[in-house]
Design an enzyme around this catalytic site. Structure first.
Site, PDB file in Angstrom:
ATOM      1  N   GLY A   1      -2.880  51.084  26.179  1.00  0.00           N
ATOM      2  CA  GLY A   1      -1.736  51.148  27.106  1.00  0.00           C
ATOM      3  C   GLY A   1      -2.096  51.918  28.362  1.00  0.00           C
ATOM      4  O   GLY A   1      -2.815  52.908  28.299  1.00  0.00           O
TER       5      GLY A   1
ATOM      6  N   ARG B   1      -6.170  45.303  25.543  1.00  0.00           N
ATOM      7  CA  ARG B   1      -6.475  45.479  24.123  1.00  0.00           C
ATOM      8  C   ARG B   1      -7.462  44.359  23.810  1.00  0.00           C
ATOM      9  O   ARG B   1      -7.311  43.247  24.311  1.00  0.00           O
ATOM     10  CB  ARG B   1      -5.205  45.385  23.287  1.00  0.00           C
ATOM     11  CG  ARG B   1      -4.241  46.505  23.667  1.00  0.00           C
ATOM     12  CD  ARG B   1      -3.142  46.745  22.658  1.00  0.00           C
ATOM     13  NE  ARG B   1      -2.564  48.071  22.888  1.00  0.00           N
ATOM     14  CZ  ARG B   1      -1.581  48.331  23.761  1.00  0.00           C
ATOM     15  NH1 ARG B   1      -1.058  47.358  24.472  1.00  0.00           N
ATOM     16  NH2 ARG B   1      -1.124  49.562  23.906  1.00  0.00           N
TER      17      ARG B   1
ATOM     18  N   ASP C   1      -5.817  56.760  20.630  1.00  0.00           N
ATOM     19  CA  ASP C   1      -6.597  56.856  19.392  1.00  0.00           C
ATOM     20  C   ASP C   1      -7.340  55.556  19.061  1.00  0.00           C
ATOM     21  O   ASP C   1      -8.463  55.590  18.567  1.00  0.00           O
ATOM     22  CB  ASP C   1      -5.681  57.226  18.216  1.00  0.00           C
ATOM     23  CG  ASP C   1      -5.487  58.743  18.103  1.00  0.00           C
ATOM     24  OD1 ASP C   1      -6.301  59.494  18.674  1.00  0.00           O
ATOM     25  OD2 ASP C   1      -4.523  59.168  17.437  1.00  0.00           O
TER      26      ASP C   1
ATOM     27  N   THR D   1      -2.325  58.403  27.525  1.00  0.00           N
ATOM     28  CA  THR D   1      -1.204  57.629  26.995  1.00  0.00           C
ATOM     29  C   THR D   1       0.095  58.369  27.303  1.00  0.00           C
ATOM     30  O   THR D   1       0.134  59.594  27.198  1.00  0.00           O
ATOM     31  CB  THR D   1      -1.302  57.380  25.454  1.00  0.00           C
ATOM     32  OG1 THR D   1       0.016  57.305  24.901  1.00  0.00           O
ATOM     33  CG2 THR D   1      -2.028  58.474  24.728  1.00  0.00           C
TER      34      THR D   1
ATOM     35  N   ASP E   1       2.684  58.457  25.616  1.00  0.00           N
ATOM     36  CA  ASP E   1       3.427  58.842  24.406  1.00  0.00           C
ATOM     37  C   ASP E   1       3.109  60.238  23.884  1.00  0.00           C
ATOM     38  O   ASP E   1       3.819  60.753  23.040  1.00  0.00           O
ATOM     39  CB  ASP E   1       3.146  57.843  23.273  1.00  0.00           C
ATOM     40  CG  ASP E   1       3.784  56.488  23.524  1.00  0.00           C
ATOM     41  OD1 ASP E   1       4.707  56.430  24.356  1.00  0.00           O
ATOM     42  OD2 ASP E   1       3.350  55.514  22.900  1.00  0.00           O
TER      43      ASP E   1
ATOM     44  N   ASP F   1       0.820  60.914  21.831  1.00  0.00           N
ATOM     45  CA  ASP F   1       0.723  60.690  20.384  1.00  0.00           C
ATOM     46  C   ASP F   1      -0.699  60.857  19.846  1.00  0.00           C
ATOM     47  O   ASP F   1      -1.073  60.239  18.858  1.00  0.00           O
ATOM     48  CB  ASP F   1       1.267  59.296  20.039  1.00  0.00           C
ATOM     49  CG  ASP F   1       0.508  58.178  20.756  1.00  0.00           C
ATOM     50  OD1 ASP F   1      -0.332  58.474  21.626  1.00  0.00           O
ATOM     51  OD2 ASP F   1       0.756  57.008  20.436  1.00  0.00           O
TER      52      ASP F   1
ATOM     53  N   ARG G   1       6.731  54.991  19.854  1.00  0.00           N
ATOM     54  CA  ARG G   1       6.843  54.256  18.590  1.00  0.00           C
ATOM     55  C   ARG G   1       6.576  55.143  17.392  1.00  0.00           C
ATOM     56  O   ARG G   1       7.224  55.028  16.363  1.00  0.00           O
ATOM     57  CB  ARG G   1       5.844  53.101  18.576  1.00  0.00           C
ATOM     58  CG  ARG G   1       6.519  51.843  19.028  1.00  0.00           C
ATOM     59  CD  ARG G   1       5.697  50.616  18.789  1.00  0.00           C
ATOM     60  NE  ARG G   1       5.871  49.763  19.950  1.00  0.00           N
ATOM     61  CZ  ARG G   1       4.909  49.202  20.629  1.00  0.00           C
ATOM     62  NH1 ARG G   1       3.667  49.353  20.263  1.00  0.00           N
ATOM     63  NH2 ARG G   1       5.168  48.465  21.675  1.00  0.00           N
TER      64      ARG G   1
HETATM   65  P1  ADP Z   1      -4.724  52.939  22.361  1.00  0.00           P
HETATM   66  O1  ADP Z   1      -6.100  53.268  22.786  1.00  0.00           O
HETATM   67  O2  ADP Z   1      -3.723  53.142  23.473  1.00  0.00           O
HETATM   68  O3  ADP Z   1      -4.357  53.625  21.047  1.00  0.00           O
HETATM   69  P2  ADP Z   1      -5.067  50.392  20.931  1.00  0.00           P
HETATM   70  O4  ADP Z   1      -4.773  50.982  19.589  1.00  0.00           O
HETATM   71  O5  ADP Z   1      -4.443  49.092  21.263  1.00  0.00           O
HETATM   72  O6  ADP Z   1      -4.648  51.356  22.134  1.00  0.00           O
HETATM   73  O7  ADP Z   1      -6.659  50.267  21.048  1.00  0.00           O
HETATM   74  C1  ADP Z   1      -7.267  49.776  22.205  1.00  0.00           C
HETATM   75  C2  ADP Z   1      -8.494  48.968  21.851  1.00  0.00           C
HETATM   76  O8  ADP Z   1      -9.452  49.795  21.189  1.00  0.00           O
HETATM   77  C3  ADP Z   1      -8.260  47.814  20.887  1.00  0.00           C
HETATM   78  O9  ADP Z   1      -7.778  46.648  21.505  1.00  0.00           O
HETATM   79  C4  ADP Z   1      -9.647  47.592  20.307  1.00  0.00           C
HETATM   80  O10 ADP Z   1     -10.437  46.796  21.169  1.00  0.00           O
HETATM   81  C5  ADP Z   1     -10.212  48.988  20.270  1.00  0.00           C
HETATM   82  N1  ADP Z   1     -10.092  49.502  18.897  1.00  0.00           N
HETATM   83  C6  ADP Z   1      -8.971  49.924  18.267  1.00  0.00           C
HETATM   84  N2  ADP Z   1      -9.225  50.285  16.993  1.00  0.00           N
HETATM   85  C7  ADP Z   1     -10.544  50.065  16.795  1.00  0.00           C
HETATM   86  C8  ADP Z   1     -11.433  50.227  15.684  1.00  0.00           C
HETATM   87  N3  ADP Z   1     -10.993  50.680  14.492  1.00  0.00           N
HETATM   88  N4  ADP Z   1     -12.718  49.886  15.856  1.00  0.00           N
HETATM   89  C9  ADP Z   1     -13.158  49.416  17.042  1.00  0.00           C
HETATM   90  N5  ADP Z   1     -12.367  49.252  18.120  1.00  0.00           N
HETATM   91  C10 ADP Z   1     -11.088  49.551  18.008  1.00  0.00           C
END
Ligand code: ADP
Length: 327
Positions: A13, A78, A109, A131, A133, A135, A177
């Site tokens: 995000g 993402r 995360d 982020t 949030d 979070d 969330r």
């Molecule tokens: P945020 O970073 O805001 O928490 P996301 O959870 O959507 O957002 O994660 C962003 C991107 O990071 C995902 O689209 C994916 O490409 C990568 N990612 C998330 N989890 C994993 C994982 N367990 N292993 C490898 N890449 C990951």
């Protein structure tokens, strides 16, 4: 010896202040004698590997006039493909082809899990928490949070004018969330009668109806009920039930994506600038798999794997104080 190259990307995000972090990484990198590349659309840019298109050579002036802008000049995404072992391997291979020796990942995360995996595939990564949030368990502050709180407060102050003029109740949904920090801070700042967050179970009658009746008897005529996105019920449902039980005209408002945008506040610009600088410092010192975080109001770094294993704590004491004084 050839110059080292680092890359910077924003993932997940978007959050106001990400641009200030990119600027700091680019400027700190170049002044430390590194080549810096900007990767577009998060890990998707590394998977594409197209130089000049998805991966840009950054100069000092490439990041001019962005410190005050919301969003991210590198775009974000993402990437389901990166979230597979093959995807991580492909991104690491592209980094090697492009001569990228380290990557700074600005995100949440999920993005840090990606950074951990990319480090495991041989490309040293450093994470920066971005982020709205707030979070991320390992950091008491995330870039974008201050701007989002201030945006929400400004919007709710406007709602309050009309709520007050009509003796109404407004049920307002803010983002969050999994994390009620935005709702808690904003709720205190706007004097919400009740704040509902995912971390604290609630009883509808006690937390909303009884509190509204009590304050009504004490002379209050308009009410703001603040609900975090992650709470189990929709704000329209809350509004219908409040109106049915109290007879007070009640409206639901979802603030939505406006909370993500806008010019970053001073705090977000300053934190992002320092975190960006620290991330480059870590890479030049040969560190990897670290995340730059704020703890006890200081900017430090932690191992990403340890950071990801941490559990978030919600400030229940402040939550209780909020409800004691908003009566
Ligand atoms: P945020 O970073 O805001 O928490 P996301 O959870 O959507 O957002 O994660 C962003 C991107 O990071 C995902 O689209 C994916 O490409 C990568 N990612 C998330 N989890 C994993 C994982 N367990 N292993 C490898 N890449 C990951």
């Amino acid at each position: 010896m050839s110059e080292k190259t680092i890359a910077v990307l924003t993932s997940g995000g978007d959050a106001p202040g990400m641009n200030a972090a990119i600027r700091a990484v680019v400027r700190a990198g170049i002044t430390s004698g590194l080549n810096v590349m900007g990767v577009k659309r998060g890990y998707n840019g590394l998977l594409s590997g197209k130089l000049g298109e998805d991966i840009l050579g950054m100069k000092l002036r490439s990041v001019s006039d962005i410190i005050h802008r919301g969003g991210t000049m590198l775009y974000t995404a993402r990437s389901p493909e990166f979230n597979t072992p093959e995807g991580v391997q492909k991104a690491a291979d592209n980094c090697r082809k492009l001569g990228i020796d380290g990557v700074v990942v600005i995100g949440g995360d999920g993005s840090f899990r990606g950074a951990r995996d990319l480090t495991g595939a041989g490309i040293p990564c450093i994470g920066i928490p971005g982020t709205i949030d707030n979070d991320i368990a390992s950091s008491e502050y995330t870039i974008g949070f201050d701007t989002a709180m201030n945006t929400a407060v400004e919007m709710i102050d406007r709602l309050r004018d009309t709520t007050e003029s009509h003796d109404r109740c407004s049920v307002v949904e803010v983002m969050g969330r999994r994390c009620g920090d935005l709702a808690l801070q904003t709720g205190i700042a706007v004097g919400a009668t009740t704040i509902l967050v995912p971390e604290v179970p609630y009883d509808f009658q006690e937390m909303i109806i009884d509190r509204m009746r009590f304050t009504q008897q004490a002379g209050k005529k308009h009410f703001i009920i603040l609900v975090a996105e992650g709470v189990d019920r929709d704000v329209s449902e809350f509004a219908r039930e409040i109106e049915a039980q109290t007879g007070i005209e009640t409206r639901a408002t979802v603030l939505g994506h406006v909370q993500r945008g806008g010019s970053p506040t001073l705090r977000d610009r300053v934190v992002a600038s320092e975190m960006g600088y620290r991330a480059v410092e870590l890479l030049t010192a040969g560190k990897s798999n670290r995340v730059v975080v704020m703890r006890d109001s200081k900017i430090i770094d932690l191992d990403i794997t340890e950071a990801l294993a941490m559990k978030r704590t919600f400030n229940k004491e402040l939550y209780d104080i909020a409800h004691k004084i908003s009566i």
